[in-house]
Design a protein around this motif. Structure first.
Motif, PDB file in Angstrom:
ATOM      1  N   HIS B  33      79.348  -7.886 -48.317  1.00 14.77           N
ATOM      2  CA  HIS B  33      79.402  -8.921 -49.352  1.00 14.77           C
ATOM      3  C   HIS B  33      79.419  -8.212 -50.696  1.00 14.77           C
ATOM      4  N   SER B  35      80.418  -8.625 -54.914  1.00 14.96           N
ATOM      5  CA  SER B  35      80.805  -9.547 -55.980  1.00 14.96           C
ATOM      6  C   SER B  35      81.030  -8.777 -57.264  1.00 14.96           C
ATOM      7  N   GLU B  82      84.340 -12.665 -55.401  1.00 15.39           N
ATOM      8  CA  GLU B  82      83.456 -12.357 -54.273  1.00 15.39           C
ATOM      9  C   GLU B  82      84.284 -11.971 -53.071  1.00 15.39           C
ATOM     10  N   ASN B  84      84.002 -11.096 -49.019  1.00 16.79           N
ATOM     11  CA  ASN B  84      83.168 -11.183 -47.829  1.00 16.79           C
ATOM     12  C   ASN B  84      83.970 -10.713 -46.631  1.00 16.79           C
ATOM     13  N   GLU B  86      83.443  -9.440 -42.312  1.00 13.48           N
ATOM     14  CA  GLU B  86      82.587  -9.237 -41.143  1.00 13.48           C
ATOM     15  C   GLU B  86      83.346  -8.398 -40.135  1.00 13.48           C
ATOM     16  N   GLY B 102      87.965 -11.219 -43.145  1.00 10.74           N
ATOM     17  CA  GLY B 102      87.399 -11.292 -44.485  1.00 10.74           C
ATOM     18  C   GLY B 102      88.223 -12.159 -45.402  1.00 10.74           C
TER      19      GLY B 102
END
Lengths: 155, 129
Positions: B33, B35, B82, B84, B86, B102
């Motif tokens: 994660h 940002s 942002e 993200n 996984e 992602g």
């Protein structure tokens, strides 16, 4: 309880099983030292609302027959409020372009090598399949900030 | 009395299935994660098109992340990104399967000012949840 139907396991078959297992374990890193990797990624702005883009498109004056469509020109402020901030702003000789882009990336990688087993990377097989799809909406403005063209490309 | 072992084909199959599940279950998961940028400033609702000046907007919202010169004025951006992702990694004996998914989301506020420095347009988009 013994299984009467089970095949008899002679010392030879036990030895063969152990030998087979050993060979299989030894060969596994070579054969399936493979790493299969899959990447899915989304960047950019989500797909534009088609109805908003369509309504905006209907208001853009036609270059061939300016009076036929769009009673009043669409301003940059209207585009900002309807479609939101653009992802990119490109300058033109006499105007600007707002670009709204949604990018979907999808990559498959198959990589066979001996690195894990031997510590030395010996490539055996590598294959990369990559796909990138862009959904792009571009809005072109003249020097006074009025929309002169609107185009959309979908994969 | 001789002790009997459960060595029938079902027991062996069950053991093999348990082993396969255990081996396939070895793995890991990575969550990333990241940002960049400050959250979008509040107070956008106070801005009035045709009345708010550039100086008032700057005082209210703070410095923009970027400014783009336009033929009909200036376009200021406030932006927060942002990212993200996984990753699932299965390692039965060696890393065999890896899957990464992602997406990146962006909150953006764009203010268009005319040459007189008055607010001419507002664009706002909030994708970060």
């Amino acid at each position: 309880m013994s299984d009467a139907n089970a095949p008899a396991r002679t010392p030879q078959t036990r030895l063969a099983h152990r030998l087979g297992l050993t060979v299989a374990c030894a060969l596994l890193p070579c054969c399936s030292g493979a790493i299969y990797s899959k990447f899915d990624f989304r960047t950019g702005q989500p797909a534009q609302d088609g109805t908003l883009a369509a309504s905006l498109s209907a208001r853009v004056p036609d270059a061939d027959s300016p009076g036929a469509r769009g009673a009043e020109p669409v301003s940059k402020a209207t585009v900002l409020s309807v479609l939101g901030p653009p992802g990119e702003v490109l300058p033109l000789a006499a105007g600007d372009v707002f670009v709204y882009r949604l990018r979907l990336t999808d990559v498959d990688v198959i990589n066979l090598n001996t690195s894990i087993f031997t510590g030395i990377i010996v490539p055996i097989y590598a294959r990369i399949d990559g796909r990138q799809r862009d959904r792009v909406l571009s809005v072109q403005f003249d020097a006074s900030g009025r929309v002169t063209a609107l185009s959309e490309a979908t994969p | 009395m001789r002790r009997q072992r459960a060595s029938g084909p079902h027991a062996r199959l069950l053991a093999a299935a348990c082993l396969a599940v255990a081996l396939c279950g070895v793995g890991g998961c990575t969550i990333v994660h990241r940002s960049a940028g400050a959250p979008l400033p509040d107070g956008v609702g106070k801005l009035e098109i045709g009345r708010t000046t550039k100086a008032q907007a700057l005082a209210s919202l703070g410095p923009p992340a970027s400014v783009r010169r336009q033929f009909d004025g200036d376009l200021m951006f406030w932006r927060r990104d942002e990212l993200n992702s996984e990753t699932l990694l299965l390692i039965p004996l060696i890393p065999i399967y890896e899957r990464t998914t992602g997406h990146s989301d962006t909150d953006t506020l764009a203010l268009l000012f005319d040459h007189a420095g008055l607010l001419a347009g507002v664009g706002e988009r909030r994708d970060i949840h």
